[in-house]
Write an enzyme that holds these catalytic residues in place. Structure first.
Site, mmCIF file in Angstrom:
data_model
loop_
_atom_site.group_PDB
_atom_site.id
_atom_site.type_symbol
_atom_site.label_atom_id
_atom_site.label_comp_id
_atom_site.label_asym_id
_atom_site.label_seq_id
_atom_site.Cartn_x
_atom_site.Cartn_y
_atom_site.Cartn_z
ATOM 1 N N ASN A 7 1.992 4.478 -12.638
ATOM 2 C CA ASN A 7 0.603 4.090 -12.360
ATOM 3 C C ASN A 7 -0.142 4.174 -13.696
ATOM 4 O O ASN A 7 -0.502 5.263 -14.139
ATOM 5 C CB ASN A 7 0.026 5.050 -11.314
ATOM 6 C CG ASN A 7 -1.393 4.692 -10.937
ATOM 7 O OD1 ASN A 7 -2.002 3.792 -11.521
ATOM 8 N ND2 ASN A 7 -1.947 5.411 -9.970
ATOM 9 N N ARG A 91 2.471 0.471 -9.730
ATOM 10 C CA ARG A 91 1.263 0.227 -8.954
ATOM 11 C C ARG A 91 0.443 -0.777 -9.757
ATOM 12 O O ARG A 91 0.103 -0.526 -10.922
ATOM 13 C CB ARG A 91 0.475 1.512 -8.792
ATOM 14 C CG ARG A 91 -0.843 1.251 -8.125
ATOM 15 C CD ARG A 91 -1.728 2.460 -8.153
ATOM 16 N NE ARG A 91 -2.990 2.138 -7.500
ATOM 17 C CZ ARG A 91 -4.154 2.622 -7.864
ATOM 18 N NH1 ARG A 91 -4.233 3.480 -8.868
ATOM 19 N NH2 ARG A 91 -5.242 2.278 -7.240
ATOM 20 N N HIS A 180 -6.615 0.132 -2.144
ATOM 21 C CA HIS A 180 -5.921 1.231 -1.439
ATOM 22 C C HIS A 180 -4.948 0.702 -0.390
ATOM 23 O O HIS A 180 -4.587 1.419 0.558
ATOM 24 C CB HIS A 180 -6.907 2.158 -0.692
ATOM 25 C CG HIS A 180 -7.753 3.022 -1.558
ATOM 26 N ND1 HIS A 180 -9.054 3.354 -1.216
ATOM 27 C CD2 HIS A 180 -7.505 3.646 -2.732
ATOM 28 C CE1 HIS A 180 -9.562 4.134 -2.151
ATOM 29 N NE2 HIS A 180 -8.642 4.323 -3.081
ATOM 30 N N ARG A 241 -19.110 6.461 -7.136
ATOM 31 C CA ARG A 241 -19.469 5.057 -6.902
ATOM 32 C C ARG A 241 -20.429 4.955 -5.724
ATOM 33 O O ARG A 241 -20.316 5.695 -4.744
ATOM 34 C CB ARG A 241 -18.226 4.224 -6.577
ATOM 35 C CG ARG A 241 -17.243 4.140 -7.709
ATOM 36 C CD ARG A 241 -16.150 3.122 -7.368
ATOM 37 N NE ARG A 241 -14.963 3.378 -8.151
ATOM 38 C CZ ARG A 241 -13.736 3.456 -7.655
ATOM 39 N NH1 ARG A 241 -13.525 3.263 -6.359
ATOM 40 N NH2 ARG A 241 -12.722 3.697 -8.425
ATOM 41 N N GLU A 384 1.520 7.192 -1.622
ATOM 42 C CA GLU A 384 1.595 5.843 -2.189
ATOM 43 C C GLU A 384 2.845 5.667 -3.054
ATOM 44 O O GLU A 384 3.453 4.610 -3.071
ATOM 45 C CB GLU A 384 0.327 5.554 -2.998
ATOM 46 C CG GLU A 384 -0.887 5.412 -2.095
ATOM 47 C CD GLU A 384 -2.202 5.569 -2.817
ATOM 48 O OE1 GLU A 384 -2.780 4.555 -3.192
ATOM 49 O OE2 GLU A 384 -2.652 6.716 -3.007
#
Ligand code: ADP
Length: 402
Positions: A7, A91, A180, A241, A384
């Site tokens: 990642n 990813r 996601h 965010r 993940e």
């Protein structure tokens, strides 16, 4: 098969080496501060052995050299030879409209990813750098791209079009993509498995609540709507965010305070959310501590966060004509009984009612709904990296058969 899962961010690379047959993590870690002073690699082996080293890690290629050296190291490693790495799974944040599934990375795929850079300027260039660095360090080893956006590509047009001129969609591909996806796909499937039901019979709402937060409506195995949009900024309140916001607020601030585009981007991505409202922290644990100490702003941050989740549960119940299963995952979703309780409060009218005792129990994977309720509420830890490893194996095995 041993799969190296990567990642790659702008200045960091997270990695795990996974034995896909045993579904076991052999080692994992992170390289941080790539290209800066004080770069480090931290590695944890399956048996708990952990080590942190510093180095001059000038770019992603050097980062991967460090990772390989660590995996091969006599004292801290887990493999004897580079050839013990059978495949690499990356990813990749943005697959645009091109990728609705994981793919073997070829020169064509790399070209398409380059074409998509404009859609994810903060992420895709680093993902590409990681792919190129693996090409250089592990030549001939198959690499697979697993996209954050792919699972949401089944959304109908009514869920992904924005209310702006259609020509802007045609020209720039401005639309909802959602992110996601790997996590939503994994927890929806695990939830169905743990209930011994077929995903194609279930209406599932998945809530991934971590530093980034998003929800998805998974109708009989297909993500039909999700809260994140063109970028990961839309939807739920997150650590830093803002989530949903009237676009005029940005225009107002640009006019009022003379904000530049960069300043506005930083404000909405880095200084908003839990951090922005509370003025204390982006970390939900600190928000809850300060709320319990009576801090008003921390309380408001917590309430806005949970209210938005609740609002989307209602929206997705409407979108799917009901909900059979709700799933909480991500650092907050897996660990905070307070957040889960607040998000579900008052939803008995759609069959959601949380059992306080089970909600507070230390089990990692659990069904926290009261006996006799029509909607199961589950906590499912996300994984993940495992999904990326398994997708990689599936694609590589297909390749080997041909
Ligand atoms: P990322 O999105 O970066 O993968 P995580 O999924 O690890 O992040 O989630 C990080 C968030 O999880 C942080 O806001 C942290 O406060 C929260 N978190 C972790 N443990 C707890 C806990 N016990 N209670 C509440 N929040 C928690």
């Amino acid at each position: 098969m041993n799969v190296l899962v990567m990642n790659c961010g702008s200045s960091s690379v997270k990695y795990q080496l996974i034995d896909s047959t045993a579904q076991k993590k052999l080692a994992g870690g992170v390289v941080e501060r790539i290209g800066m002073s004080g770069a480090t690699l931290s590695n944890v082996r399956y048996d708990g052995d952990d080590i942190k080293i510093a180095g001059e890690i000038v770019d992603h290629t050097v980062a991967i050299e460090y990772i390989l050296a660590m995996l091969l190291s006599r004292n801290h490693g887990v493999i004897n030879d580079k050839s013990d790495i059978h495949a690499v799974g990356h990813r990749v944040v943005h697959g645009g409209e091109t990728f609705s599934d994981s793919v073997l990375i070829t020169q064509d795929v790399i070209r398409t990813l380059r074409d998509n850079i404009e859609l994810a300027p903060l992420h895709n260039p680093h993902n590409l750098r990681g792919i190129e660095a693996c090409n250089a360090n592990l030549p001939g080893i198959p690499q697979v791209g697993v996209f954050d956006t792919a699972f949401h590509q089944g959304m109908p047009k009514k869920a992904y079009l924005y209310g702006i001129p259609y020509s802007l969609y045609s020209q720039y591909k401005i639309r909802r993509y959602g992110f996601h996806g790997t996590s939503h796909r994994y927890v929806a499937l695990r939830a169905a498995q743990s209930m011994k039901r077929n995903p194609s019979d279930l209406k599932i709402v998945t809530c991934h609540l971590g530093n980034g937060c998003s929800m998805a409506a998974v109708d009989r195995g297909v993500s039909v709507d999700t809260t994140m949009g063109f970028t990961p900024l839309e939807g739920l309140l997150m650590g830093t965010r803002c989530g949903d916001l009237d676009p005029s607020v940005i225009l107002f601030l640009m006019a009022k305070e003379g904000l530049t585009m960069n300043e506005a981007t930083t404000l909405l991505n880095k200084h908003s959310g839990l951090q922005g409202i509370s003025g204390i922290s982006s970390d939900m644990r600190e928000i809850i501590t300060e709320m319990n100490n009576g801090d008003k702003k921390a309380t408001w941050a917590f309430e806005v966060f949970c209210y938005r989740v609740k609002k989307y549960i209602g929206a997705y119940a409407a979108a799917m004509g009901g909900i059979d299963v709700m799933v909480f995952t991500g650092g907050i979703g897996e660990n905070s009984k307070e957040v889960r309780k607040a998000c579900c409060e008052g939803l008995q009218f759609i069959g959601i009612d949380v059992d306080d005792a089970i909600n507070g129990s230390p089990d990692q994977e659990k069904n926290i709904s009261k006996a006799g309720t029509s909607t199961a509420v589950l906590v499912v830890p996300t994984n993940e990296e495992l999904v990326i490893a398994l997708d990689t194996v599936e694609i590589v095995e297909k390749l080997q058969k041909h």
